[in-house]
Design a protein around this motif. Structure first.
Motif, PDB file in Angstrom:
ATOM      1  N   SER A 380       0.834  -1.199   0.000  1.00 55.55           N
ATOM      2  CA  SER A 380       0.000   0.000   0.000  1.00 55.55           C
ATOM      3  C   SER A 380       0.864   1.242   0.000  1.00 55.55           C
ATOM      4  CB  SER A 380      -0.916   0.036   1.243  1.00 55.55           C
ATOM      5  OG  SER A 380      -1.882  -0.986   1.200  1.00 55.55           O
ATOM      6  N   ILE A 381       0.305   2.294  -0.574  1.00 54.42           N
ATOM      7  CA  ILE A 381       0.897   3.614  -0.492  1.00 54.42           C
ATOM      8  C   ILE A 381      -0.225   4.603  -0.233  1.00 54.42           C
ATOM      9  CG2 ILE A 381       0.786   3.930  -3.011  1.00 54.42           C
ATOM     10  CD1 ILE A 381       3.327   5.677  -2.725  1.00 54.42           C
ATOM     11  N   GLY A 382       0.011   5.546   0.657  1.00 57.02           N
ATOM     12  CA  GLY A 382      -1.043   6.483   1.003  1.00 57.02           C
ATOM     13  C   GLY A 382      -0.476   7.802   1.490  1.00 57.02           C
ATOM     14  N   TYR A 383      -1.369   8.764   1.592  1.00 63.80           N
ATOM     15  CA  TYR A 383      -1.004  10.077   2.109  1.00 63.80           C
ATOM     16  C   TYR A 383      -2.056  10.472   3.130  1.00 63.80           C
ATOM     17  CZ  TYR A 383       0.537  14.915   2.361  1.00 63.80           C
ATOM     18  OH  TYR A 383       1.006  16.122   2.809  1.00 63.80           O
ATOM     19  N   SER A 384      -1.606  10.856   4.327  1.00 60.27           N
ATOM     20  CA  SER A 384      -2.510  11.117   5.431  1.00 60.27           C
ATOM     21  C   SER A 384      -2.214  12.464   6.056  1.00 60.27           C
ATOM     22  CB  SER A 384      -2.378  10.015   6.495  1.00 60.27           C
ATOM     23  OG  SER A 384      -3.100  10.337   7.668  1.00 60.27           O
ATOM     24  N   VAL A 385      -3.281  13.197   6.395  1.00 59.36           N
ATOM     25  CA  VAL A 385      -3.196  14.440   7.146  1.00 59.36           C
ATOM     26  C   VAL A 385      -4.065  14.269   8.386  1.00 59.36           C
ATOM     27  CG1 VAL A 385      -3.621  16.922   7.168  1.00 59.36           C
ATOM     28  CG2 VAL A 385      -2.850  15.809   5.069  1.00 59.36           C
ATOM     29  N   ARG A 386      -3.463  14.412   9.582  1.00 59.73           N
ATOM     30  CA  ARG A 386      -4.188  14.160  10.825  1.00 59.73           C
ATOM     31  C   ARG A 386      -4.109  15.371  11.744  1.00 59.73           C
ATOM     32  NH1 ARG A 386      -1.099   8.996  12.972  1.00 59.73           N
ATOM     33  NH2 ARG A 386      -2.415   9.327  14.803  1.00 59.73           N
ATOM     34  N   LYS A 387      -5.234  15.692  12.376  1.00 63.06           N
ATOM     35  CA  LYS A 387      -5.284  16.693  13.428  1.00 63.06           C
ATOM     36  C   LYS A 387      -6.471  16.373  14.325  1.00 63.06           C
ATOM     37  CE  LYS A 387      -6.539  20.821  12.197  1.00 63.06           C
ATOM     38  NZ  LYS A 387      -6.639  22.121  11.478  1.00 63.06           N
ATOM     39  N   TYR A 388      -6.486  16.967  15.505  1.00 62.62           N
ATOM     40  CA  TYR A 388      -7.489  16.598  16.499  1.00 62.62           C
ATOM     41  C   TYR A 388      -8.054  17.842  17.170  1.00 62.62           C
ATOM     42  CZ  TYR A 388      -5.434  11.971  15.976  1.00 62.62           C
ATOM     43  OH  TYR A 388      -4.970  10.785  15.463  1.00 62.62           O
ATOM     44  N   PHE A 389      -9.338  17.744  17.527  1.00 71.70           N
ATOM     45  CA  PHE A 389     -10.023  18.762  18.309  1.00 71.70           C
ATOM     46  C   PHE A 389     -10.442  18.155  19.649  1.00 71.70           C
ATOM     47  CE2 PHE A 389     -10.408  20.118  13.990  1.00 71.70           C
ATOM     48  CZ  PHE A 389     -10.451  21.496  14.011  1.00 71.70           C
ATOM     49  N   LYS A 390     -10.788  19.015  20.577  1.00 74.50           N
ATOM     50  CA  LYS A 390     -11.307  18.570  21.866  1.00 74.50           C
ATOM     51  C   LYS A 390     -12.777  18.959  21.992  1.00 74.50           C
ATOM     52  CE  LYS A 390      -6.925  19.303  24.341  1.00 74.50           C
ATOM     53  NZ  LYS A 390      -6.306  20.035  25.475  1.00 74.50           N
ATOM     54  N   ASP A 391     -13.555  18.046  22.553  1.00 74.05           N
ATOM     55  CA  ASP A 391     -14.952  18.340  22.831  1.00 74.05           C
ATOM     56  C   ASP A 391     -15.429  17.360  23.893  1.00 74.05           C
ATOM     57  OD1 ASP A 391     -17.459  19.471  22.754  1.00 74.05           O
ATOM     58  OD2 ASP A 391     -17.579  19.498  20.580  1.00 74.05           O
ATOM     59  N   ARG A 392     -16.684  17.499  24.297  1.00 74.56           N
ATOM     60  CA  ARG A 392     -17.277  16.606  25.294  1.00 74.56           C
ATOM     61  C   ARG A 392     -18.697  16.241  24.876  1.00 74.56           C
ATOM     62  NH1 ARG A 392     -16.334  18.004  31.416  1.00 74.56           N
ATOM     63  NH2 ARG A 392     -17.911  19.585  31.066  1.00 74.56           N
ATOM     64  N   TYR A 393     -19.227  15.236  25.564  1.00 73.93           N
ATOM     65  CA  TYR A 393     -20.601  14.757  25.324  1.00 73.93           C
ATOM     66  C   TYR A 393     -20.781  14.285  23.881  1.00 73.93           C
ATOM     67  CZ  TYR A 393     -21.543  16.788  29.859  1.00 73.93           C
ATOM     68  OH  TYR A 393     -21.512  17.091  31.204  1.00 73.93           O
ATOM     69  N   LEU A 394     -19.864  13.443  23.451  1.00 75.33           N
ATOM     70  CA  LEU A 394     -20.002  12.770  22.165  1.00 75.33           C
ATOM     71  C   LEU A 394     -20.332  11.304  22.421  1.00 75.33           C
ATOM     72  CD1 LEU A 394     -16.985  14.453  20.422  1.00 75.33           C
ATOM     73  CD2 LEU A 394     -19.371  14.766  19.825  1.00 75.33           C
ATOM     74  N   PHE A 395     -19.337  10.552  22.858  1.00 77.64           N
ATOM     75  CA  PHE A 395     -19.546   9.165  23.252  1.00 77.64           C
ATOM     76  C   PHE A 395     -19.347   9.000  24.752  1.00 77.64           C
ATOM     77  CE2 PHE A 395     -17.686   9.085  18.906  1.00 77.64           C
ATOM     78  CZ  PHE A 395     -18.873   8.833  18.247  1.00 77.64           C
ATOM     79  N   GLY A 396     -18.856  10.049  25.406  1.00 76.07           N
ATOM     80  CA  GLY A 396     -18.704  10.046  26.844  1.00 76.07           C
ATOM     81  C   GLY A 396     -19.730  10.949  27.495  1.00 76.07           C
ATOM     82  N   PHE A 397     -19.649  11.047  28.812  1.00 79.19           N
ATOM     83  CA  PHE A 397     -20.609  11.820  29.591  1.00 79.19           C
ATOM     84  C   PHE A 397     -19.921  12.988  30.293  1.00 79.19           C
ATOM     85  CE2 PHE A 397     -23.182   8.413  28.529  1.00 79.19           C
ATOM     86  CZ  PHE A 397     -24.471   8.538  29.016  1.00 79.19           C
ATOM     87  N   GLY A 398     -19.027  13.635  29.612  1.00 79.15           N
ATOM     88  CA  GLY A 398     -18.387  14.802  30.185  1.00 79.15           C
ATOM     89  C   GLY A 398     -16.882  14.769  30.139  1.00 79.15           C
ATOM     90  N   ARG A 399     -16.271  13.614  29.912  1.00 79.31           N
ATOM     91  CA  ARG A 399     -14.824  13.572  29.820  1.00 79.31           C
ATOM     92  C   ARG A 399     -14.365  14.222  28.514  1.00 79.31           C
ATOM     93  NH1 ARG A 399     -13.527   9.358  26.258  1.00 79.31           N
ATOM     94  NH2 ARG A 399     -15.252   7.904  25.902  1.00 79.31           N
ATOM     95  N   THR A 400     -13.114  14.648  28.490  1.00 80.35           N
ATOM     96  CA  THR A 400     -12.554  15.248  27.284  1.00 80.35           C
ATOM     97  C   THR A 400     -12.363  14.178  26.222  1.00 80.35           C
ATOM     98  OG1 THR A 400     -11.385  16.847  28.663  1.00 80.35           O
ATOM     99  CG2 THR A 400     -10.678  16.640  26.387  1.00 80.35           C
ATOM    100  N   GLU A 401     -12.824  14.456  25.016  1.00 83.46           N
ATOM    101  CA  GLU A 401     -12.706  13.506  23.909  1.00 83.46           C
ATOM    102  C   GLU A 401     -11.983  14.170  22.743  1.00 83.46           C
ATOM    103  OE1 GLU A 401     -16.384  11.035  23.276  1.00 83.46           O
ATOM    104  OE2 GLU A 401     -17.225  12.521  24.635  1.00 83.46           O
ATOM    105  N   ASP A 402     -11.148  13.406  22.066  1.00 83.93           N
ATOM    106  CA  ASP A 402     -10.392  13.900  20.925  1.00 83.93           C
ATOM    107  C   ASP A 402     -11.115  13.518  19.636  1.00 83.93           C
ATOM    108  OD1 ASP A 402      -7.713  14.911  22.115  1.00 83.93           O
ATOM    109  OD2 ASP A 402      -8.032  12.972  23.076  1.00 83.93           O
ATOM    110  N   ILE A 403     -11.398  14.519  18.825  1.00 87.88           N
ATOM    111  CA  ILE A 403     -12.131  14.322  17.573  1.00 87.88           C
ATOM    112  C   ILE A 403     -11.132  14.314  16.427  1.00 87.88           C
ATOM    113  CG2 ILE A 403     -13.935  15.219  16.075  1.00 87.88           C
ATOM    114  CD1 ILE A 403     -15.090  16.639  18.483  1.00 87.88           C
TER     115      ILE A 403
END
Length: 630
Positions: A380-403
């Protein structure tokens, strides 16, 4: 122009779209976060009622009675200090730019127990007997284990992204609830700095179970996410008094050791002995865990015996099965390359990645002639660009989650050398995701893969997927978020026994049918989560309402959308204690307006489940593989 097979043209289109998305991702200017406006989701009457109830409970807890002491122990009336979220990952990186390439003098690690402590206020301590008792039975994470997670060391130069990526890796660890990495501005100089790492544990011992009084059957699962604070993760499951099976009991055991040393290599061992599935496996693997990871790979062996559902004959009313047994050796290696930059304060997030994989499969039992022992070589060969945001109340109940956001495009080619025949493989995949604090999150993925034998394309699969969730609507302590997901899987010239279902997470929640199968499937799912301010013994409560729609068809030329869909409607409750390792507890009440013929499925049922229906897809480069048809 030479004539191209339609599948080849499709692959070229996917690659072109992916490259355009990646170029747009790299060149897109960052915008400042937008403050979320308040949106009223509950009436003032409901809000006043909530305040009165909480005030009455608070007054009762202050009384020196047995009931008052009990309420004081199990209820927490202190408002939570919410961390600063919705931050652009690139803006977070800019905060630390002035520290890049400084020497790290000292690293202070503060590891907090699971109960009574706050990562926002390290001076807070346990206040009641319940929190103190929980911490007594909890083995706090060793500081050396936390240091092994960091991408920087004392007396070494601090590389770009090291602080941001280390905090994310700590937060995504199963036995750590949250983490913060802080540069001590009081001691920072022009060429050196001190770093403070604060982590908060979850109560790592957990489990689950179920019991059916009418039959006496049940299940017990015990797991430890952080044995003795060393990061070892054993898990055992035992089922007993099973009905209508050759044997009344089943057992499954797994043991994982993550991040051996500072290598980020994880060891996994599994032993599963069930009526219709048996597995013995052992693997060592290392992922592209961070943006600046250069090498990844895995090696392992597995022995599997399972029962698969065979296609029914015209007159069949009883499902027919076949046995499948094989031994598989699997190994792969990947290498990431970053492009040169002349800006020492900026670390480009784009990576060019190549990978190679060898899979040797020997079948000892096959249900049909469509299985052959083979050696599969993939690249395989690929090109990836990754970055993350912080938010809450997605799959957790108040903990910090990385999007995870970004883009990835990859091409996979391979050759299968089989005992009966040989063939080539070709596949491609494109995915991207965007997140805006005032608009929400959107993810989309398109992938295609197929074997090629004598100019015939066979066992092909095309997948399309999208996931959207809205921003968080808030009114006081009430929070609301909507989810919308679409998925489509199209099998192309698949073998007769390779069929799709719409059972449970594959289509309709709580649905289970052994007869309803096909080669093409389209699903649409909607969900609304309302997070309430109510909490008991640390378990927070949310309500959920959902609607699932699924289309299914068979044959290469039959569109599933031409058939009448199956639907599921439901509502229920969701509980979770973020300080415990227990999965989210859900009790859903499902209704199915349409049921297939000759199926004993209740039109209305209670569906307890702990597995989430939605999940994020990271943009890390995975091992080269064949597109899965499931």
């Amino acid at each position: 122009m030479p004539h191209l097979h339609p599948s080849c043209r499709l692959l070229l289109c996917l690659l072109l779209v992916g490259l355009l998305l990646l170029l747009a991702q790299e060149g897109m200017a960052q915008k400042k976060p937008v403050t979320k406006p308040d949106t009223t989701i509950v009436s003032d009457t409901t809000r006043r009622f909530e305040d009165r109830v909480m005030q009455n409970l608070r007054e009762l807890s202050e009384r020196k009675t047995i009931m008052g002491k009990l309420l004081s122990a199990i209820l927490d009336f202190t408002p939570e200090t919410e961390p600063l979220l919705n931050l652009d990952a690139e803006l977070i990186e800019r905060e630390y730019e002035r520290h890049n390439y400084k020497v790290v003098r000292n690293i202070e690690v503060i590891s907090l127990d699971a109960f009574g402590y706050s990562i926002q206020d390290t001076a807070r301590t346990p206040r009641n007997w319940l929190e103190k008792t929980g911490n007594f039975f909890h083995a706090k994470t060793k500081k050396s284990l936390i240091r092994n997670k960091l991408l920087f060391e004392s007396n070494n130069i601090l590389e770009p992204l090291a602080l941001v990526e280390s905090e994310r890796l700590l937060r995504q660890t199963d036995y750590i609830l949250d983490a913060r990495i802080i540069v001590d501005d009081r001691t920072t100089t022009d060429d050196s700095l001190d770093v403070i790492v604060v982590t908060k544990d979850v109560f790592s011992l957990g489990g689950s179970g179920s019991f059916t009084p009418s039959s006496g059957s049940g299940r017990i699962t015990l797991r430890e996410l952080n044995f003795l604070g060393l990061g070892h993760q054993p898990e055992v499951t035992y089922r007993f008094n099973k009905q209508d099976t050759p044997r009344p009991w089943e057992f499954a055991g797994r043991y994982s050791i993550e991040n051996i040393g500072r290598s980020y290599i994880t060891a996994d061992i599994a032993y599963i002995d069930q009526n219709y599935y048996r597995e013995k496996s052992a693997f060592l693997h290392r992922d592209f865990y961070a943006t600046n990871t250069r090498y990844a790979g895995a090696a392992g062996i597995s022995q599997i015996e399972e029962r698969i559902l065979l296609p029914p004959a015209n007159a069949d009313t009883i499902p027919t099965y076949g046995k499948l047994g094989y031994t598989r050796h699997d190994a792969w290696l990947g290498r990431a390359f970053k492009f040169k930059t002349y800006n020492l304060g900026y670390e480009p997030r784009g990576r060019l990645i190549i990978g190679a994989r060898i899979i040797n499969t020997n079948y000892n039992t096959v249900p049909t002639e469509n299985y052959q022992s083979n050696q599969l070589y993939l690249g395989s060969i690929g090109y990836s660009v990754r970055k993350y945001f912080k938010d809450r109340y997605l799959f957790g109940f108040g903990r910090t989650e990385d999007i995870p956001t970004g883009s990835i495009v990859s091409v996979t080619a391979g050759y299968e050398n089989g005992t009966l025949y040989s063939r080539r493989y070709l596949g491609a995949s494109v995915a991207f995701a965007r997140y805006r604090t005032n608009q929400g999150y959107f993810y989309a993925n398109v992938s295609y893969g197929s074997f090629i034998r004598d100019s015939n394309w066979e066992q092909g699969v095309m997948e399309l997927q999208s996931l959207y969730f809205t921003r968080l609507y808030e009114n006081g302590n009430w929070k609301l978020r909507h989810f919308l997901q679409t998925r489509a899987t199209f099998g192309i010239n698949r073998n007769p026994e390779e069929l799709l279902t719409i059972n449970n997470n594959d289509g309709l929640r709580g649905f289970n049918s052994e007869f309803l199968r096909g080669s093409k499937r389209v699903t649409l799912s909607y969900e609304a989560n309302l997070y309430t301010p109510f909490s008991f013994l640390g378990f927070k409560l949310a309500t959920v309402a959902f609607a699932d729609v699924a289309w299914l068809s068979a044959g290469n030329k039959t569109s599933p959308l031409k058939n009448k869909p199956y639907t599921a409607l439901g509502f229920g409750l969701r509980f979770r204690n973020e300080y415990l390792s227990f999965s989210t507890i859900q009790i859903l009440f499902n209704f199915y307006p349409r049921l297939p013929a000759n199926e004993d499925i209740r039109g209305f049922k209670v569906y307890p489940v702990s597995r989430p229906y939605y999940d994020f897809t990271d943009f890390r480069f995975e091992r080269p593989g064949v597109a899965e048809f499931r």
